[in-house]
Design an enzyme around this catalytic site. Structure first.
Site, short mmCIF file in Angstrom:
data_model
loop_
_atom_site.label_atom_id
_atom_site.label_comp_id
_atom_site.label_asym_id
_atom_site.label_seq_id
_atom_site.Cartn_x
_atom_site.Cartn_y
_atom_site.Cartn_z
N ASP A 75 -1.16 1.03 6.38
CA ASP A 75 -1.87 2.31 6.25
C ASP A 75 -2.49 2.71 7.59
OD1 ASP A 75 -3.19 4.55 5.33
OD2 ASP A 75 -4.81 3.42 4.38
N GLU B 160 -7.40 10.91 9.92
CA GLU B 160 -7.09 11.09 8.49
C GLU B 160 -8.09 10.35 7.63
OE1 GLU B 160 -4.92 9.97 4.64
OE2 GLU B 160 -5.96 8.77 6.15
N ASP C 8 15.15 5.27 6.27
CA ASP C 8 16.46 5.92 6.11
C ASP C 8 16.32 7.23 5.34
OD1 ASP C 8 17.70 3.95 7.56
OD2 ASP C 8 18.54 2.90 5.83
#
Length: 471
Positions: free
Chosen positions: A126, A160, A297
């Site tokens: 995180d 954030e 991906d």
């Protein structure tokens, strides 16, 4: 992520498992982003934290060193970068903004993640995981030789953990005309949780198309997903508040994995998705590399696809259409496949004209297909396949794939599946999809659409106005 999640994680399951595609090759539409390189970025973020008091928190040296590292990598790859500073209660913070200097600047596809950690630890899951994944995908795009239709922009957000301050500062300081150019914002926050789930954001109807494309991607890889309402918990919220379409993925935080989720995804029921969330143990050892590999991906898939998406309403990428009879108005001319699929039957509308390709809708076990050979010039700098597809279904489930449409390219003896759509992607109107064909430059290939339906309840896949273009 900056605070505990109050919404239940498993409220809506968005995709069921598909049978693995066997010897189907992976096309460049879903590139293999290097998990080794991504892990190397995470090693570097851990090293930065270790050398700077054990964290990468806003206002402390570890955060600025993280921003400098990301910016240097993007500068070297050819991006136009900006280190945007702003003040917080913890000191000066920074956003790293990087733009690929190609594509239409009036149509911006933006991808982001937060770069800061909490003060308690290095924040490697995180959100080092999302930042490293976005960074490596940006670097892979720069090295790919792709020529995007749209302008690609990447944001690495500061602060954030103090309340989404970096992303809010960015959007609030954009002129209105510049905000209007952002067609989509994709957010990736915690994508390598050690007891992972596969959650897709479902909290912004404007982003449902991108949400569904993420679900389709994972479904095509036999990975089930669940929808999650992220609310105001991550950086997409600032974009969502302006009406910008948003989507993203998440592998779970402090919430407890249920028995049903463990049966679906593996891992351990009754334990947190990330027991080190916001703790000092969120280190380089606090990662599931399988989740990281799958998630990066998916980031690559979305960036490659949306780089070429047509936001103008005109024909997709520049250049003449290489297909013959692309709107089916001459019936079956130039197309091969199942008899009766190309039709002017009024039971389903064409997007333009009267004719279209209507695959499935039989309500019984069956398969139908159409295809056309096309030569893609070796001199092309980019090539793309676009189609408009309308999917309606009598299936009422929101969780299980029963009926599918595969978009494929046949190159000699190799069949590559570019995308898979299903009864979960049903829509009331036509939706345009744009897929990359650049790996097939200089080759004659067959573009093929294959429908598959189970034994009951119809799903109709109606295709119109197909194009293969090379710029």
């Amino acid at each position: 992520m900056n605070k505990p999640l109050v919404a239940a994680l498993g409220t809506a399951l968005a995709a069921g498992a598909l049978i693995a595609p066997g010897n189907v090759a992976t096309a460049a539409e879903s590139p293999d982003i290097s998990v080794t390189n991504t892990k190397a970025h995470l090693d570097q973020l851990q090293s930065i934290a270790t050398s700077n008091g054990g964290n990468r928190y806003t206002g402390r040296p570890g955060y600025k060193a993280s921003a400098d590292y990301v910016k240097a990598k993007l500068d070297a790859a050819g991006y136009t970068t900006t280190l945007q500073s702003f003040s917080t209660s913890a000191g000066t913070s920074y956003n790293v903004i990087a733009e690929w200097p190609h594509g239409d600047a009036n149509h911006v596809v933006m991808t982001g993640s937060h770069l800061d950690s909490v003060s308690a630890g290095p924040g490697i899951n995180d959100n080092g995981s999302g930042s490293a994944g976005v960074l490596e995908t940006a670097l892979a795009y720069a090295a790919s030789g792709q020529t995007p239709r749209n302008r690609l922009r990447f944001g690495f957000w500061g602060s954030e953990e103090l309340g989404l301050l970096g992303s809010k500062y960015y959007v609030n300081n954009l002129p209105a005309a510049e905000r209007d150019k952002i067609e989509l914002y994709l957010n990736f926050d915690m994508i390598a949780s050690p007891n992972p789930g596969y959650f897709v954001y479902d909290d912004n109807p404007a982003g449902d198309g991108a949400r569904d494309d993420l679900v389709s991607y994972f479904t095509g890889k036999s990975v089930q997903t669940e929808f999650i309402d992220v609310q105001g918990r991550s950086d997409h919220a600032a974009f969502r508040s302006l009406g910008i379409p948003t989507a993203g993925t998440f592998s779970g935080a402090e919430e407890i994995k249920s028995s049903a989720q463990a049966a679906k995804w593996g891992g351990t029921a009754g334990q947190a998705f990330d027991a080190c969330y916001h703790r000092s143990c969120d280190t380089i050892s606090n990662l599931d590399l399988t989740s990281l590999d799958r998630q990066i991906d998916a980031i690559g898939y979305m960036i490659w696809a949306y780089a070429q998406k047509d936001y103008t309403g005109g024909p997709p990428p520049t250049g003449d259409n290489l297909l013959q009879n692309p709107g089916f108005e001459s019936g079956t001319a130039n197309w091969t496949g199942t008899t009766g699929v190309i039709t002017s039957n009024t039971g389903r509308p064409a997007r333009t004209g009267s004719w279209k390709a209507w695959l499935q809708g039989n309500g019984r076990s069956s398969s139908e297909n159409i295809g056309q050979a096309v030569a893609i010039p070796s001199s092309a700098t980019a090539a793309a396949l676009s189609l408009w597809v309308r999917i309606d279904s009598a299936e009422t489930t929101s969780s299980t794939v029963y009926d599918t449409l595969k978009v494929q390219v046949v190159n000699g003896s190799t069949t590559s599946t570019l995308a898979t759509y299903s009864n979960l992607n049903k829509s009331a109107s036509y939706v345009q999809k744009t897929l990359d064909l650049s790996p097939y430059k200089g080759k004659t290939v067959t573009v093929k659409f294959v429908g598959q339906e189970d034994s009951s309840l119809q799903t109709s896949f109606v295709i119109d106005d197909v194009a293969v273009t090379a710029g």
